[in-house]
Design a protein around this motif. Structure first.
Motif, PDB file in Angstrom:
ATOM      1  N   THR A  43       0.810  -1.221   0.000  1.00 19.94           N
ATOM      2  CA  THR A  43       0.000   0.000   0.000  1.00 19.94           C
ATOM      3  C   THR A  43       0.846   1.275   0.000  1.00 19.94           C
ATOM      4  OG1 THR A  43      -0.167  -0.098   2.413  1.00 19.94           O
ATOM      5  CG2 THR A  43      -1.950  -1.102   1.152  1.00 19.94           C
ATOM      6  N   THR A  44       2.103   1.166   0.344  1.00 18.70           N
ATOM      7  CA  THR A  44       2.976   2.341   0.346  1.00 18.70           C
ATOM      8  C   THR A  44       3.331   2.739  -1.082  1.00 18.70           C
ATOM      9  OG1 THR A  44       3.940   1.756   2.487  1.00 18.70           O
ATOM     10  CG2 THR A  44       5.221   3.228   1.086  1.00 18.70           C
ATOM     11  N   THR A  45       3.382   4.039  -1.347  1.00 22.75           N
ATOM     12  CA  THR A  45       3.756   4.530  -2.669  1.00 22.75           C
ATOM     13  C   THR A  45       5.133   5.209  -2.613  1.00 22.75           C
ATOM     14  OG1 THR A  45       2.782   6.736  -2.395  1.00 22.75           O
ATOM     15  CG2 THR A  45       1.325   4.963  -3.172  1.00 22.75           C
ATOM     16  N   THR A  46       5.772   5.277  -3.759  1.00 24.12           N
ATOM     17  CA  THR A  46       7.068   5.950  -3.817  1.00 24.12           C
ATOM     18  C   THR A  46       6.930   7.437  -3.496  1.00 24.12           C
ATOM     19  OG1 THR A  46       6.782   6.174  -6.224  1.00 24.12           O
ATOM     20  CG2 THR A  46       8.117   4.330  -5.435  1.00 24.12           C
ATOM     21  N   ARG A  47       5.798   8.019  -3.857  1.00 14.65           N
ATOM     22  CA  ARG A  47       5.588   9.439  -3.545  1.00 14.65           C
ATOM     23  C   ARG A  47       5.517   9.646  -2.028  1.00 14.65           C
ATOM     24  NH1 ARG A  47       4.865  13.620  -6.417  1.00 14.65           N
ATOM     25  NH2 ARG A  47       4.626  12.358  -8.308  1.00 14.65           N
ATOM     26  N   GLU A  48       4.869   8.744  -1.331  1.00 13.83           N
ATOM     27  CA  GLU A  48       4.807   8.856   0.131  1.00 13.83           C
ATOM     28  C   GLU A  48       6.200   8.735   0.741  1.00 13.83           C
ATOM     29  OE1 GLU A  48       0.376   7.011   1.114  1.00 13.83           O
ATOM     30  OE2 GLU A  48       2.061   5.663   0.727  1.00 13.83           O
ATOM     31  N   ILE A  49       7.008   7.861   0.179  1.00 13.57           N
ATOM     32  CA  ILE A  49       8.377   7.706   0.672  1.00 13.57           C
ATOM     33  C   ILE A  49       9.162   8.992   0.450  1.00 13.57           C
ATOM     34  CG2 ILE A  49      10.563   6.483   0.284  1.00 13.57           C
ATOM     35  CD1 ILE A  49       8.807   3.975  -0.333  1.00 13.57           C
ATOM     36  N   ALA A  50       9.013   9.585  -0.730  1.00 14.97           N
ATOM     37  CA  ALA A  50       9.702  10.842  -1.019  1.00 14.97           C
ATOM     38  C   ALA A  50       9.269  11.936  -0.047  1.00 14.97           C
ATOM     39  CB  ALA A  50       9.422  11.266  -2.461  1.00 14.97           C
ATOM     40  N   GLU A  51       7.967  12.009   0.222  1.00 18.83           N
ATOM     41  CA  GLU A  51       7.466  13.034   1.143  1.00 18.83           C
ATOM     42  C   GLU A  51       7.999  12.813   2.552  1.00 18.83           C
ATOM     43  OE1 GLU A  51       3.266  12.755   0.711  1.00 18.83           O
ATOM     44  OE2 GLU A  51       3.224  13.822  -1.222  1.00 18.83           O
ATOM     45  N   ARG A  52       8.010  11.549   3.018  1.00 10.93           N
ATOM     46  CA  ARG A  52       8.519  11.259   4.359  1.00 10.93           C
ATOM     47  C   ARG A  52      10.016  11.579   4.453  1.00 10.93           C
ATOM     48  NH1 ARG A  52       7.293   7.485   8.631  1.00 10.93           N
ATOM     49  NH2 ARG A  52       5.114   7.836   8.027  1.00 10.93           N
ATOM     50  N   ALA A  53      10.738  11.319   3.369  1.00 15.09           N
ATOM     51  CA  ALA A  53      12.182  11.583   3.358  1.00 15.09           C
ATOM     52  C   ALA A  53      12.503  13.047   3.110  1.00 15.09           C
ATOM     53  CB  ALA A  53      12.850  10.712   2.292  1.00 15.09           C
ATOM     54  N   ASP A  54      11.483  13.831   2.726  1.00 18.10           N
ATOM     55  CA  ASP A  54      11.659  15.249   2.412  1.00 18.10           C
ATOM     56  C   ASP A  54      12.625  15.444   1.247  1.00 18.10           C
ATOM     57  OD1 ASP A  54      11.189  17.963   2.635  1.00 18.10           O
ATOM     58  OD2 ASP A  54      12.788  18.280   4.114  1.00 18.10           O
ATOM     59  N   VAL A  55      12.385  14.654   0.200  1.00 19.89           N
ATOM     60  CA  VAL A  55      13.166  14.787  -1.040  1.00 19.89           C
ATOM     61  C   VAL A  55      12.187  14.786  -2.213  1.00 19.89           C
ATOM     62  CG1 VAL A  55      15.193  13.631  -0.077  1.00 19.89           C
ATOM     63  CG2 VAL A  55      13.498  12.286  -1.348  1.00 19.89           C
ATOM     64  N   ALA A  56      12.659  15.255  -3.365  1.00 21.50           N
ATOM     65  CA  ALA A  56      11.836  15.199  -4.571  1.00 21.50           C
ATOM     66  C   ALA A  56      11.687  13.755  -5.036  1.00 21.50           C
ATOM     67  CB  ALA A  56      12.482  16.046  -5.671  1.00 21.50           C
ATOM     68  N   ILE A  57      10.572  13.453  -5.695  1.00 24.08           N
ATOM     69  CA  ILE A  57      10.341  12.091  -6.180  1.00 24.08           C
ATOM     70  C   ILE A  57      11.452  11.672  -7.136  1.00 24.08           C
ATOM     71  CG2 ILE A  57       8.863  12.869  -8.088  1.00 24.08           C
ATOM     72  CD1 ILE A  57       8.365   9.641  -6.028  1.00 24.08           C
ATOM     73  N   GLY A  58      11.982  12.621  -7.902  1.00 23.52           N
ATOM     74  CA  GLY A  58      13.072  12.310  -8.818  1.00 23.52           C
ATOM     75  C   GLY A  58      14.331  11.865  -8.090  1.00 23.52           C
ATOM     76  N   THR A  59      14.532  12.370  -6.879  1.00 24.40           N
ATOM     77  CA  THR A  59      15.694  11.972  -6.092  1.00 24.40           C
ATOM     78  C   THR A  59      15.592  10.508  -5.683  1.00 24.40           C
ATOM     79  OG1 THR A  59      15.932  14.226  -5.244  1.00 24.40           O
ATOM     80  CG2 THR A  59      17.055  12.482  -4.026  1.00 24.40           C
ATOM     81  N   VAL A  60      14.380  10.074  -5.348  1.00 23.92           N
ATOM     82  CA  VAL A  60      14.170   8.661  -5.009  1.00 23.92           C
ATOM     83  C   VAL A  60      14.575   7.776  -6.173  1.00 23.92           C
ATOM     84  CG1 VAL A  60      12.433   6.903  -4.467  1.00 23.92           C
ATOM     85  CG2 VAL A  60      12.327   9.150  -3.356  1.00 23.92           C
ATOM     86  N   PHE A  61      14.186   8.187  -7.388  1.00 21.70           N
ATOM     87  CA  PHE A  61      14.465   7.353  -8.555  1.00 21.70           C
ATOM     88  C   PHE A  61      15.926   7.417  -8.992  1.00 21.70           C
ATOM     89  CE2 PHE A  61       9.777   7.986  -9.300  1.00 21.70           C
ATOM     90  CZ  PHE A  61       9.454   6.675  -8.953  1.00 21.70           C
ATOM     91  N   MET A  62      16.710   8.274  -8.364  1.00 23.24           N
ATOM     92  CA  MET A  62      18.152   8.241  -8.600  1.00 23.24           C
ATOM     93  C   MET A  62      18.770   6.986  -7.989  1.00 23.24           C
ATOM     94  SD  MET A  62      19.313  12.184  -7.859  1.00 23.24           S
ATOM     95  CE  MET A  62      21.038  11.680  -7.771  1.00 23.24           C
ATOM     96  N   TYR A  63      18.129   6.456  -6.936  1.00 21.84           N
ATOM     97  CA  TYR A  63      18.682   5.320  -6.207  1.00 21.84           C
ATOM     98  C   TYR A  63      17.906   4.025  -6.430  1.00 21.84           C
ATOM     99  CZ  TYR A  63      21.090   9.078  -3.783  1.00 21.84           C
ATOM    100  OH  TYR A  63      21.865  10.177  -3.498  1.00 21.84           O
TER     101      TYR A  63
END
Length: 216
Positions: A43-63
């Motif tokens: 149920t968790t989304t990548t956008r929620e992870i980005a928001e919790r980490a306080d980074v842009a969604i594009g930063t998540v997809f760098m890793y």
């Protein structure tokens, strides 16, 4: 009490840009772990992870390419350390099946405190061959089989087993037996650690007898 999964919060003394990158990576790891445990992986989304980490969604997809890749971003370093520790503890005086039980029993002990997430990890690793984190994971799996092969070759050289197969084949069978047993163990609602390891020991001992294993 749950053992925490290590998160690299302490960046080495690098430049500001490098420190910022390491800080963002640590925040992404922590956010993914927290949300997967709080809300569940599915149920968790990548956008929620980005928001919790306080980074842009594009930063998540760098890793990580996707949510499954993020799961391995959390676990890959843990798995690497787990394998290194397990084989470092091998007692060469023990029988081959006991050595294999000690190795994979250590895996069980690492997985047990986070059995729910470990169950998801094992589900998602099936056909996991693409993604930014896949190379590290596949190298880890190859290392497990290669280290097992060394144990088998040593047991054959010492006359402790009478295997007609090549050491690599015997090593892969041990790995396949473990893969089945760990899934059965984690499929229960509340996996019992010692019961799981004992069942693994029995399975390996049966295979050892098939190899003509001598107990020394």
């Amino acid at each position: 009490m749950k053992k925490s999964i290590p998160v690299n919060d302490e960046a080495p003394r690098l430049g500001l840009r490098e420190r910022n990158k390491l800080d963002k990576l640590a925040r992404i790891r922590r956010a993914a772990l927290e949300l997967f445990e709080e809300r569940g992986f599915d149920t968790t989304t990548t956008r929620e992870i980005a928001e919790r980490a306080d980074v842009a969604i594009g930063t998540v997809f760098m890793y990580a390419d996707d949510k499954r890749d993020l799961l391995f971003l959390i676990f890959n370093d843990v798995l690497d350390a787990m394998v290194e520790e397990a084989f470092a503890r091998v007692d060469g005086r023990k029988s081959l099946s006991t050595q294999a039980t000690d190795v994979f029993g250590h895996f069980y002990r690492v997985f047990h405190p986070r059995a729910t997430l470990a169950r998801v990890l094992l589900r998602e690793l099936v056909f996991f061959s693409e993604g930014k984190q896949s190379t590290q994971f596949l190298a880890n799996r190859s290392r497990i089989v290669a280290q097992l092969e060394k144990l088998v070759a040593d047991a054959i050289a010492r006359g402790r087993v009478r295997a007609t197969e090549q050491p690599g084949q015997v090593a892969r069978i041990f790995f396949f037996l473990y893969s089945g047993e760990v899934r059965l163990w984690l499929s229960t609602p509340n996996p019992d650690l010692e019961d799981g390891i004992d069942r693994l020991r029995q399975t390996f001992a049966a295979y050892g007898r098939g190899l003509g294993e001598t107990r020394r």
